[in-house]
Design an enzyme around this catalytic site. Structure first.
Site, mmCIF file in Angstrom:
data_model
loop_
_atom_site.group_PDB
_atom_site.id
_atom_site.type_symbol
_atom_site.label_atom_id
_atom_site.label_comp_id
_atom_site.label_asym_id
_atom_site.label_seq_id
_atom_site.Cartn_x
_atom_site.Cartn_y
_atom_site.Cartn_z
ATOM 1 C CB SER A 91 17.402 13.574 4.703
ATOM 2 O OG SER A 91 18.116 12.568 5.399
ATOM 3 C CD GLU A 136 -2.740 1.040 -4.204
ATOM 4 O OE1 GLU A 136 -2.959 0.969 -2.974
ATOM 5 O OE2 GLU A 136 -3.489 0.558 -5.052
ATOM 6 N NE ARG A 188 -3.744 -2.039 -0.453
ATOM 7 C CZ ARG A 188 -3.481 -3.100 -1.208
ATOM 8 N NH1 ARG A 188 -2.334 -3.222 -1.812
ATOM 9 N NH2 ARG A 188 -4.363 -4.047 -1.381
#
Length: 155
Positions: A121, A98, A95
């Site tokens: 960073s 995604e 997820r």
């Protein structure tokens, strides 16, 4: 409503959007004004990751001087995911993968627009996750990614 099955047309439109944005010296915020949509959503749409409602598609196309074909393509449901590579198999990690597939180019564009050429960073970095009640029932995860901006330095 149309759905795309190949990424090439939307990528070509994204290239045209970026060229027009640069030529007209517009920010994503300038382009987004008046759409009624969030800056992140509109930016993701212009980078090929979301479909725009017709009124928003027409408004941004006018600002960018795009044609009727571009207006139609901006409304098409895109083939999402702009970052090639291996796919994680763990459902929770997937997820996040995604999310980066859909919003990665948006985050990159907005970081560069707001900070300049550089990175956020992951070493000098803070992460926070909170569980909050969802007004529609259930819960939501509020995830804060707090990384130090590091500019690219010519050498």
């Amino acid at each position: 409503m149309q759905s795309q099955c190949q990424p090439a047309p939307r990528q070509a439109l994204t290239d045209a959007v970026i060229a027009a944005k640069a030529r007209k010296r517009l920010s994503f915020e300038d382009i987004n004004q008046g759409t009624g949509l969030s800056l992140a959503y509109t930016t993701a749409a212009l980078l090929g990751q979301h479909a725009l409602p017709e009124a928003a598609a027409r408004l941004v196309a006018e600002r960018l001087e795009l044609d009727e074909d571009a207006i139609a393509l901006l409304q098409a449901i895109p083939l999402r995911g702009s970052i090639p590579g291996g796919v994680p198999t763990d459902p929770t990690i997937y997820r996040f993968y995604e999310m980066v597939q859909i919003y990665g180019t948006t985050l990159k564009a907005l970081v560069h627009e707001q900070f300049g050429d550089g990175i956020i960073s992951a070493i000098n970095f803070k992460l926070d996750i909170r569980k909050v009640e969802d007004p529609d029932g259930g819960h939501r995860a509020v995830i804060t990614l707090d990384g130090k901006y590091l500019p690219t330095k010519p050498f």
